[in-house]
Design an enzyme around this catalytic site. Structure first.
Site, PDB file in Angstrom:
ATOM      1  N   HIS A   1      10.362  -2.341   1.300  1.00  0.00           N
ATOM      2  CA  HIS A   1      10.331  -1.893  -0.091  1.00  0.00           C
ATOM      3  C   HIS A   1      10.748  -0.426  -0.147  1.00  0.00           C
ATOM      4  CE1 HIS A   1       7.209  -5.271  -0.698  1.00  0.00           C
ATOM      5  NE2 HIS A   1       8.415  -5.687  -1.051  1.00  0.00           N
TER       6      HIS A   1
ATOM      7  N   HIS B   1       4.029  -0.839   5.079  1.00  0.00           N
ATOM      8  CA  HIS B   1       4.244  -0.735   3.625  1.00  0.00           C
ATOM      9  C   HIS B   1       3.501   0.471   3.055  1.00  0.00           C
ATOM     10  CE1 HIS B   1       5.994  -4.753   2.452  1.00  0.00           C
ATOM     11  NE2 HIS B   1       5.727  -4.952   3.731  1.00  0.00           N
TER      12      HIS B   1
ATOM     13  N   GLU C   1      -0.725  -1.193   4.929  1.00  0.00           N
ATOM     14  CA  GLU C   1      -0.534  -0.532   3.642  1.00  0.00           C
ATOM     15  C   GLU C   1      -1.031   0.906   3.737  1.00  0.00           C
ATOM     16  OE1 GLU C   1       0.839  -1.802   0.987  1.00  0.00           O
ATOM     17  OE2 GLU C   1       0.661  -3.995   1.093  1.00  0.00           O
TER      18      GLU C   1
HETATM   19 ZN   LIG Z   1       5.509  -3.039   0.086  1.00  0.00          ZN
END
Ligand SMILES: [Zn+2]
Length: 1164
Positions: free
Chosen positions: A816, A913, A998
């Site tokens: 992302h 992420h 994360e």
């Molecule tokens: Zn992500």
């Protein structure tokens, strides 16, 4: 008081206990009736059945009194118990029996209604039950007969209010003109019957829970009436009850404005101006303070929908996807044309799916591996991505000269490229365009994409030349221009303004930059500006970037030290909404001029406005509108080939005046909440500061808040909700060039340059470091894959055998693009694994690391937030990735399949992420058992075997990594994430330890970093700690590693065993100011019905029925129930109702039509 202990009283007692505990409540006459009931029933059931049997007035009254006493003491649990025993039905039956008679007995009816309101308030199904019992219209009728009796009317209105919890009941009452009758009961300001008036408004608001009722109210023009009523009451009433009435009126307005027509009526009737004005008064009066928040929310909600000032919602960047028609129609507009509907937010609320519904409970899907997504003949090509298995280490033992071990993969990695990756061509040749990566294996020199990238034709890497800092002050000129003669100047629009003088100054600038770099460059470890420039020149972008953002070139780190989270200023959102409302109400000082447009470089803007620019790598700003002198609306560019996913931003701003607060509003954010509400600040880089030796990104900005706004897409997609991120910045220098970003940027070119630096830094005698190309991307950018392990001690069989049997660890990141923090964590991991740290050495000796640091280079380059150039979220493509459209995922998965096929399934897989709505760093893993437990699935998990090893790494990280929070981790497998890397690698490759890591964009709320925003150092540290934690997965740590090492990383498996939490969503406490406005403002939430009902005995209203008072009531009070009244400390309903009884029974004063008097208002 009563004999039962309030804390452990249960309803299961027998009647005997009940009697014994409350002797004074049961009259002699009541007793026989009750004992006549079945002795096996509980006391409560006896009371309820007696109640329904319509006995004489006095015993029924006594039962009501007993019930009320019981329910008023203690908690709601008693009421819920009563409801479960049919209490609501019993009361409704009693109501129907009593209320149907031609001349209802109000002595009975009033306490009954009061009790029904209290019980019904807690019974979710009361509306349906009322309809079934035939009580819904009956109560409306009773109301109509009693508009002259404030107290009776109030009781009826409360019951109507609770009945309206059912949509169908509310509609039934609405369809029978209930709304009109109730509306007529609401007068202009008065000092009398305030409780009844409030009851009327509350009932009116409750009825507005349905679309039909809202439509009817709007079409009848009641919005205007409600506004006038609010204005009147607000202006005159400052006492408590009057403020309550204002609250209730606001609640009505909130409900009415759930519909488009309602909002339009609100605006056209001057609602915003009215609330703007009244709220200013509220701010001056302490007693009215509570009206401010709901008023502000109402204003924000009703500001007219304003389309973004764009010609299309599609991204300004379009990429020709292979195999698709070139021109992509504005599909959104078409979509919108088809889905034109009313945009009631009620409907939107429904989309909130129940979380547990998303958990995968199909054991087959959790346990059984699906068939591979490709034939196994396609796998051997990936052997080239395991160079450690074939490398012969000839240099070992021959010489200690550090040479060849890593240079085979050196700077020409692009040439190694793809030679084996022919797999996809067999299937997909047809749809291929020049942009796909189909280079021939026989021609390794070919550029992977088969055509020369636009950017590579330019020598690239100028800085943005219209920046005033570069043209006004020679000493600050920073043009970096090499081989200028070769540059086709005409191709660079920004270069048109270069004059002779500048050219003459050029060599001076270059040497100045060199000097600066010499002086300050050392402060940026693992970064070489010139290497960066060279890497950027080869990067392919859709617009063909030819400008470097200065921070990426030089000095992309935060300053030393920690930056605390920003304190949220009280009522900041309120203040911003006022300013926004002002924009609607007045044109004074409003400029509204576009000053930057990504698609229109010829745009002229006022000389004193800020200048914006974003046409550089990772840049994302589509348009800037100057709203006021020092305020700008900023519109972000949607992801390429898409019309959404806006959140990430990165742009240049210049031409500022120092020390002036500039307000910036990013008006098309999409996430429903943001850490910007919880202490996070954007980052700012000042070129002037850099040139003075402080080349740093700093967290900056004040008056930050994030809230839902009134903008909508330019065309179509009417449902889309946008959020505003607003912040204020005072720049330090005049005429500076600054950069603002969502988070510390990390470009694709930065990765390429970084890998080159790393490669140069490793000791090739110790570290086997090989960088390869996984594949080319859609835009023709090579996607690097890095192999790191320890060189064997010798070429002897034993050492080589050990090398070739080291387990693999595969780490990926930045799928992302908006999650630049993931790249910083990855940077930490990479640097650590290449370092001389003893733990790193041990890890290299134990494992082979395969890192794919950037799974989505194209997205990163083009400043997208979520997607690749195809407009798809690559982390939802893992089930069946398309070799042409999602090459990086396809080939990463291919590599994993290959490792699997040769018996080298990775021991650990982790995809890095960033998380925009949470603090700390945490892991998501996969566990069958935890998923089934959490879902409440009926599947018996007792016999289910599951290796608990998936918890080892998170547990270790919790001890080692200060930013890590074990409590935020979970191991649930959701259907909606079944196509993510974590789940697919776990399920299809059987990798037990498959994670998503994360990292917060903000900071931590625990540990030593509590209250601090994370900088790149903390993120990099996390990357290091992740490596440390890998030691824990080696089965017998002690035999492999020295005790010193173990204590060094403090591996201790004790202690922690937390349960998994459901924490995929935002787990922040509710924001002090509502971000959303679609639901009812909490400040307006349920007025305390109980206290209103109890208040129906309050003295303020007593005068209205004084004429009913009779001596018989007084006798009652002293008689049978007088004692209970004395026992009870709080205000009771009954005594004084009983006092009225005689007159009530004498008959009703009925006016001709339903008792509604001429102008219909209570007390008129
Ligand atoms: Zn992500």
């Amino acid at each position: 008081m009563f004999g039962y202990g309030q804390s452990h009283f249960t309803w299961n007692g027998t009647l005997r206990e009940l009697e014994g505990s409350c002797p004074s409540c049961i009259t002699e006459r009541g007793r026989p009736r009750m004992t006549a009931s079945s002795s096996s029933s509980s006391g409560l059931e006896v009371l309820l059945s007696t109640l329904q049997n319509a006995g004489d007035v006095e015993s029924t009254l006594n039962i009501l009194n007993v019930l009320d006493e019981l329910l008023s003491a203690g908690t709601d649990r008693r009421i819920h118990y009563m409801i479960s025993k049919g209490g609501s039905e019993a009361l409704l039956t009693a109501l129907v029996n009593t209320g149907r008679s031609f001349s209802p007995n109000y002595t009975l009816l009033l306490p009954l209604l009061h009790l029904l309101a209290k019980v019904g308030h807690r019974d979710l199904r009361i509306g349906v039950k009322a309809e079934d019992a035939g009580a819904a219209l009956l109560i409306l009728n009773l109301l109509r007969h009693n508009v002259e009796h404030a107290r009776r009317a109030a009781a009826c209105l409360w019951v109507i209010q609770v009945f309206s919890s059912s949509v169908s009941t509310a509609n039934l009452i609405g369809a029978n003109h209930g709304l009109d009758d109730i509306y007529r009961l609401i007068p202009q300001y008065t000092t009398k019957h305030l409780h009844a008036i409030k009851a009327a408004i509350d009932a009116f608001a409750a009825l507005l829970c349905t679309k039909a009722n809202v439509c009817s109210v709007v079409s009848k023009g009641y919005v205007s009436g409600l506004l006038r009523l609010y204005e009147d009451w607000h202006g005159k009433g400052t006492q408590h009850v009057a403020v309550g009435i204002c609250h209730s009126l606001l609640r009505c307005l909130h409900k009415v404005t759930h519909s488009t027509a309602g909002r339009q009526a609100f605006v056209s009737q001057g609602g915003i101006r009215l609330l703007y004005g009244t709220t200013q008064t509220c701010l001056l009066s302490k007693g009215l303070e509570s009206l401010v928040e709901p008023s502000v929310q109402l204003m924000r909600k009703c500001l007219p929908k304003t389309p973004l000032p764009l010609t299309s919602d599609r991204s300004a960047y379009t990429f020709h996807v292979p195999g698709r028609p070139h021109a992509v129609a504005d599909m959104d507009a078409e979509l919108a044309a088809n889905s034109e509907e009313s945009d009631d937010e009620e409907a939107e609320d429904n989309k909130e799916a129940d979380f547990d519904d998303d958990l995968e409970t199909d054991l087959n899907k959790l346990r059984i591996r699906p068939d591979p997504d490709r034939p196994k003949e396609l796998l051997p090509q990936y052997s080239r991505l395991c160079p450690e298995l074939s490398h012969d280490f000839q240099e070992l033992g021959l010489s200690s000269e550090p040479e060849e071990s890593s240079t085979s993969s050196s700077s020409d990695e692009e040439t190694v490229l793809l030679s084996g990756l022919r797999c996809c061509s067999s299937k997909r040749d047809v749809g291929r365009s020049a942009a796909s990566n189909d280079s021939s294996p026989s021609d390794p020199e070919t550029d992977p994409e088969g055509h020369a990238p636009a950017a590579a034709q330019l020598e690239a890497c100028d800085f943005h030349s219209h920046s005033s800092i570069l043209s006004t002050s020679p000493s600050f000129r920073t043009k970096v221009r090499e081989a200028r003669d070769e540059a086709p100047v005409g191709q660079r629009e920004e270069d048109y303004d270069i004059d002779e003088e500048e050219i003459a100054d050029e060599s001076h600038h270059r040497t100045m930059i060199d000097r600066l770099l010499e002086r300050h460059g050392a402060c940026i470890p693992h970064h070489e500006p010139k290497l960066y420039r060279a890497a950027a020149a080869k990067t392919n972008s859709i617009p063909g970037f030819s400008i470097l953002a200065f921070p990426d070139f030089w000095g992309h780190l935060p300053p030393p030290g920690h930056e605390p989270m920003a304190l949220r200023k009280p009522n900041i959102q309120r203040q911003k909404v006022f300013e926004d409302a002002q924009r609607f109400l007045t044109t004074d000082g409003i400029i509204n001029q576009v000053v930057f447009d990504l698609e229109d470089s010829s745009l002229q803007c006022p000389s004193d406005s800020l200048r914006f620019f974003s046409k550089f790598e990772c840049g994302n700003l589509r348009k800037a509108v100057q709203v006021r002198r020092y305020e700008y609306d900023l519109i972000l560019n949607a992801d390429a080939n898409s019309s959404q996913h806006t959140q990430w931003f990165y742009f240049e701003v210049s031409n500022m005046v120092a020390d002036v607060p500039y307000r910036f509003n990013v008006i098309n954010c999409e996430k429903s909440n943001s850490q910007f509400n919880y202490g996070m600040q954007p980052v700012l880089y000042s070129v002037r500061e850099a040139l003075e030796g402080r080349p740093h990104w700093v967290r900056t900005g004040t008056e930050i808040c994030y809230f839902r706004n009134h903008f909508c897409p330019a065309r179509g997609r009417r449902r889309t909700t946008f959020y505003t991120l607003t912040f204020t910045i005072s720049f330090k220098h005049n005429e500076d060039v600054c950069f603002l970003a969502y988070h510390y940027p990390y470009t694709y070119s930065a990765l390429k340059a970084h890998l080159k630096v790393l490669q140069k830094s490793v000791d090739p005698a110790k570290v086997f470091y090989q960088q390869q190309v996984l594949c080319g991307t859609l835009a023709g950018n090579p996607c690097p894959v890095v192999n790191i392990t320890a060189c064997p001690a010798s070429r002897g069989w034993k050492d080589m055998h050990q090398l070739r049997n080291r387990p693999c660890i595969v780490l990926t990141g930045r799928v992302h693009p908006g999650e630049s923090n993931a790249s910083w964590v990855m940077k930490g991991t990479l640097e650590f694994l290449c370092s001389s740290d003893p733990v790193a050495q041990s890890l290299r000796e134990a494992f082979v690391f395969k890192l794919i640091p950037m799974l989505n280079p194209d997205g990163v380059v083009n400043g997208t937030n979520r997607c690749d150039l195809n407009g798809e979220d690559l982390n939802r493509q893992w089930c069946k990735p398309d070799p042409v459209l999602s090459p990086t995922i396809y080939h990463t998965k291919g590599l994993l399949y290959y490792l699997n096929s040769i018996g080298r399934t990775p021991l650990v897989f982790c995809d890095y992420h960033g998380h925009s709505r949470k603090k700390n760093v945490f892991l998501y893993g996969c566990s069958v058992k935890e998923t089934l437990w959490q879902s409440g699935s009926a599947v018996n998990t007792v016999g289910l075997k599951e290796d608990p090893g998936y918890r080892t790494i998170p547990k270790t990280l919790d001890r080692l990594a200060p930013a890590f929070s074990f409590n935020s981790c979970n191991y649930l497998v959701e259907k909606s994430r079944s196509a993510t890397a974590r789940v697919v690698v776990w399920r299809e490759m059987g990798v037990l330890r498959s994670y998503t890591m994360e990292s917060t964009h903000n900071g931590c709320d625990q540990g030593i970093y509590k209250g601090l925003q994370t900088g790149t150092r903390e993120l990099q540290e996390m990357g290091v700690k992740f490596c440390h934690s890998l030691l824990s997965v080696i089965k017998d740590v002690k035999t492999l590693y020295s005790q010193r090492l173990i204590s060094h990383v403090d591996l201790d498996h004790n202690g922690l065993d937390h349960k998994s939490h459901n924490c995929f969503e935002d787990d922040e406490p509710p924001c002090v100011e509502e971000i959303e406005y679609s639901s009812d403002c909490p400040a307006l939430k349920s007025a305390d019905l109980d206290s209103d009902v109890n208040g129906n005995t309050a003295s303020a209203d007593e005068d209205d029925e004084n004429d009913d008072g009779g001596c018989r009531g007084a006798k009652h009070r002293r008689g049978s129930i007088g004692q209970s009244q004395q026992l009870s400390a709080r205000g009771r309903l009954f005594p004084h109702l009983v006092r009225q009884a005689s007159a009530e029974m004498l008959g009703e004063k009925r006016t001709a039509r339903n008792g509604v008097s001429v102008n219909g208002q209570i007390m008129s």
